[in-house]
Enzyme design. Structure first.
Site, PDB file in Angstrom:
ATOM      1  N   GLU A 188     173.038  40.627  55.147  1.00 18.20           N
ATOM      2  CA  GLU A 188     171.925  39.672  55.033  1.00 18.20           C
ATOM      3  C   GLU A 188     170.618  40.408  54.742  1.00 18.20           C
ATOM      4  O   GLU A 188     169.593  40.143  55.372  1.00 18.20           O
ATOM      5  CB  GLU A 188     171.801  38.827  56.310  1.00 18.20           C
ATOM      6  CG  GLU A 188     172.969  37.889  56.544  1.00 18.20           C
ATOM      7  CD  GLU A 188     172.758  36.975  57.754  1.00 18.20           C
ATOM      8  OE1 GLU A 188     171.920  37.298  58.614  1.00 18.20           O
ATOM      9  OE2 GLU A 188     173.434  35.931  57.826  1.00 18.20           O
ATOM     10  N   GLU A 268     180.040  33.483  56.249  1.00 22.18           N
ATOM     11  CA  GLU A 268     179.871  33.220  57.684  1.00 22.18           C
ATOM     12  C   GLU A 268     179.718  31.725  57.878  1.00 22.18           C
ATOM     13  O   GLU A 268     178.626  31.174  57.730  1.00 22.18           O
ATOM     14  CB  GLU A 268     178.626  33.933  58.257  1.00 22.18           C
ATOM     15  CG  GLU A 268     178.742  35.431  58.350  1.00 22.18           C
ATOM     16  CD  GLU A 268     177.590  36.060  59.138  1.00 22.18           C
ATOM     17  OE1 GLU A 268     176.728  35.312  59.672  1.00 22.18           O
ATOM     18  OE2 GLU A 268     177.539  37.298  59.206  1.00 22.18           O
TER      19      GLU A 268
END
Ligand SMILES: *[C@@H]1O[C@H](CO)[C@@H](O)[C@H](O)[C@H]1NC(C)=O
Ligand SMILES: *[C@@H]1O[C@H](CO)[C@@H](O)[C@H](O)[C@H]1NC(C)=O
Ligand SMILES: *[C@@H]1O[C@H](CO)[C@@H](O)[C@H](O)[C@H]1NC(C)=O
Ligand SMILES: *[C@@H]1O[C@H](CO)[C@@H](O)[C@H](O)[C@H]1NC(C)=O
Ligand SMILES: *[C@@H]1O[C@H](CO)[C@@H](O)[C@H](O)[C@H]1NC(C)=O
Ligand SMILES: *[C@@H]1O[C@H](CO)[C@@H](O)[C@H](O)[C@H]1NC(C)=O
Length: 625
Positions: A188, A268
């Site tokens: 991320e 995710e």
């Protein structure tokens, strides 16, 4: 013949493509993107994965196979795990790949259990772990280090670590016949302030060198263009992550801005959520999970559940969220309201997910898991054996002095406590106001008598003290977990800016305490302390209990106590804090127990229960909604 592009070498975003003709034997073990048909190709065949996150570092190795088998039994065909740098390189150049840190063994078991692997070696992983998986010593070796950037020191250390881990797992890449089909670069990164594309390119070079086209390199970012912008790198497959509250269509449209072709991927998908101390235990409804899952699978997307099985932040491994003045440490439990509980038991969510998966992938012919039996070992009487600050304390790892307080990191105290002591000036104005910027919590003593608490969580850095003049000030500072997310992960611990009514305090004595081996307490005899508030400092208490027959998993009920750390047979179960909750019990896996006599030791910081007992029970209490 197939016409496709190797994303490890070429990026679609570069308006460039190449047709590769592989000899037949090269297809046998391979994982590629088929851009023309928006799909993955596993060993040359169309492939969609449904994966579940399971972090080996949150579970004793004795349970790895059990959890993996249960994940497979739910119909998933892959798992995803982070690799935690701080676990594998606890001090610079000292690598550990054995015992519960035996990553290769974990990956081999995954393959034996018929699961492919999405590997996320960082270097930064977030994961609700201390400092997002980065080793604390980075802050000691280079106090002004610019983490997750092209800072030469950071890149040098990260390169050493990445080469080490990528060499280890190389034989396990799909192209070499192993289970690893995808390898994630960073984590991320688009959510981090730095937006350092040179850094990401440096990492990419390392990954290309070690992984090449033996597995697919990828990145993961929040499903917003603003986040993908700095997280995406040309040459790696761009994927997104999002949960049940996000619109599936719109989230994948965001992915398409940076990955116009190829299969849709949610790296995710959150079937549960993390919980911080002091907030209700977070839950995600099964109906919402099933609905989003169905929607994604119908689109042909590949999905990874984060987490399918959470586990436990044993010891002092949990991290914290926050930044810009906010500080929220996470629980010891990482149950996560996941389909498998902290103890690996299937929940209704597990079976509901399996039903959905069965409509898209063939379910394996495996018996369905049931909850494992739990031990109910009853109450244990705890006798005080030592005050933490006693001169006889075997837990002192460093003594130092300094004009100014030093950080935990400068003192090489990764986890645990540092006692900061100084003599207050003989006469100062009345009233006296103590100020100390505190990370994260400080018990304040004047001549060994508790006078108050400073707290980063509650933003209390100032406290009035009655007539402290000329006396000894002691601040026992606890590291409650370094920030794991955001722009302030360089979250060094300790105290700074200490002054009393504006007079800066200098001339500090510092004592560091860690608890890697509590067995030394065995030779120490019982002491006397009063129940209730621990006015004269934290205490160790010890008790014994007997297990007849094969030990079972159990839960330690900390009701009635204040705040502390519990150890069973030398294993650090993690922090407890029933006064704040929501977690009341600590998970105790059977491999930490033995038939016959067992030992429970606690370090209680603040409050001794009137009963002086803790109890091993068969049900968890993580707090109710
Ligand atoms: C390696 O790490 C594991 C898991 O934390 C630990 O149990 C073990 O003691 C470590 N080994 C060494 C040699 O430090
Ligand atoms: C943390 O890193 C940021 C970015 O380099 C820097 O601005 C900040 O001052 C650092 N904080 C500390 C406490 O070192
Ligand atoms: C998601 O967004 C799309 C486009 O804005 C909309 O058509 C659709 O109804 C939304 N889906 C849900 C479940 O709200
Ligand atoms: C499933 O496994 C059981 C037990 O191993 C076996 O008896 C049965 O024939 C299998 N069923 C199928 C459809 O393969
Ligand atoms: C600091 O340590 C020195 C040396 O042990 C000792 O003489 C002094 O009293 C200590 N100061 C405080 C404030 O405890
Ligand atoms: C003492 O701490 C307070 C609170 O942060 C701060 O406002 C003040 O400037 C400090 N005084 C000195 C002299 O450092």
């Amino acid at each position: 013949m197939w016409s496709l592009m190797f994303v490890t070498i070429l990026a679609l975003s570069r308006a460039m493509s190449e047709t590769i003709n592989l000899p037949n034997n090269e297809w046998q073990y391979s994982f590629h993107v088929d851009y023309e048909n928006n799909q993955f190709l596993l060993d040359g065949k169309s492939f969609q994965y449904i994966s579940g996150s399971f972090h080996y570092f949150r579970t004793p190795r004795q349970y790895w196979r059990d959890r993996l088998r249960k994940i497979r039994a739910a119909g998933l065909n892959a798992i995803s795990t982070y690799v935690e740098w701080s676990l594998h390189e606890p001090e610079p150049g000292q690598f550990n790949w054995t015992g519960d840190a035996d990553l290769v063994n974990f990956l081999n078991i995954a393959q034996e259990e018929d699961l492919l692997v999405l590997l996320r070696p960082g270097p930064y992983i977030c994961a609700e772990r201390d400092m997002g998986g980065l080793p604390y010593w980075l802050l000691r070796e280079v106090p002004n280090i610019n983490l997750r950037t092209k800072d030469a020191d950071f890149v040098r250390y990260a390169t050493l670590y990445l080469n080490e881990v990528l060499n280890k797992i190389r034989p396990l890449l799909r192209g070499n016949g192993g289970p690893i089909i995808m390898v994630q670069i960073e984590n991320e990164y688009g959510s981090y302030y730095a937006c350092d594309t040179e850094y990401m390119d440096m990492l990419k070079e390392i990954f290309i060198k070690k992984v090449g086209n033996k597995a697919l390199l990828y990145t993961t970012d929040g499903a917003f263009a603003s986040l993908l912008r700095c997280g995406f790198i040309s040459g790696a497959y761009a994927t997104v992550d999002f949960g049940t509250a996000n619109n599936v269509t719109n989230s994948f449209l965001s992915m398409r801005l940076y990955q116009p072709r190829g299969p849709l991927v949610n790296s995710e998908f959150y079937p549960g959520w993390l919980t911080h101390w002091g907030e209700p235990f977070q839950r995600i409804k099964t109906e919402a999970v099933v609905k989003s899952l169905e929607e994604m699978l119908a689109l042909g997307a590949s999905v990874n559940f984060y987490m399918f099985y959470g586990g436990t932040n044993f010891g002092f491994t949990s991290g914290a969220n926050g930044g810009t003045g906010v500080y929220s440490p996470q629980l010891t439990s990482y149950d996560y309201d996941a389909p498998l509980t902290e103890a690996g038991d299937p929940t209704p969510k597990y079976f509901a997910i399996r039903d959905v998966i069965g409509r898209y992938l063939p379910l394996p012919n495996m018996s369905l898991p049931t909850a494992s039996p739990k031990g109910n070992y009853g109450p244990v009487l705890l006798e005080p054996v030592l005050k933490l600050l006693d001169n006889r304390s075997p837990f002192v790892v460093i003594r130092a002095t300094g004009d100014q307080p030093k950080t935990f990191e400068a003192l090489s105290v990764n986890q645990g406590f540092v006692l900061y002591e100084t003599n207050l000036p003989p006469s100062i104005s009345d009233p006296a106001i103590l100020h100390a910027t505190t990370k994260d919590r400080a018990l304040i003593y004047i001549d060994n008598q508790l006078r108050g608490i400073l707290s980063r969580i509650d933003k209390i850095f100032t406290i009035p003290l009655e007539s402290p003049y000329g006396h000894r000030l002691s601040l026992l500072v606890e590291n409650q977990g370094r920030l794991n997310f955001g722009n302030e992960i360089n979250d060094s611990k300790g105290i700074s800016d200490v002054n009393i009514s504006g007079i800066p305090l200098t001339n500090w004595n510092m004592t560091g305490y860690t608890f890697s081996d509590v067995s030394s307490l065995r030779d120490i005899t019982t002491i006397r302390i009063d129940s209730g508030t621990l006015n004269k400092g934290p205490a160790f208490l010890r008790g014994k209990f007997t297990i007849v027959g094969q030990p079972l998993d159990t839960y330690l009920d900390t009701t009635g106590w204040g705040k502390g750390v519990a150890f069973v047979n030398g294993h650090n179960l993690g922090r407890y804090w029933p006064l704040v909750g929501p977690q009341i019990t600590l998970y105790v896996p059977a491999p930490y127990l033995r038939e016959g006599e067992n030992e429970l030791i606690i370090l209680e910081l603040e409050y001794v229960s009137q009963t002086r007992k803790m109890k091993f029970q068969s049900v968890p209490n993580l707090g109710t909604l």
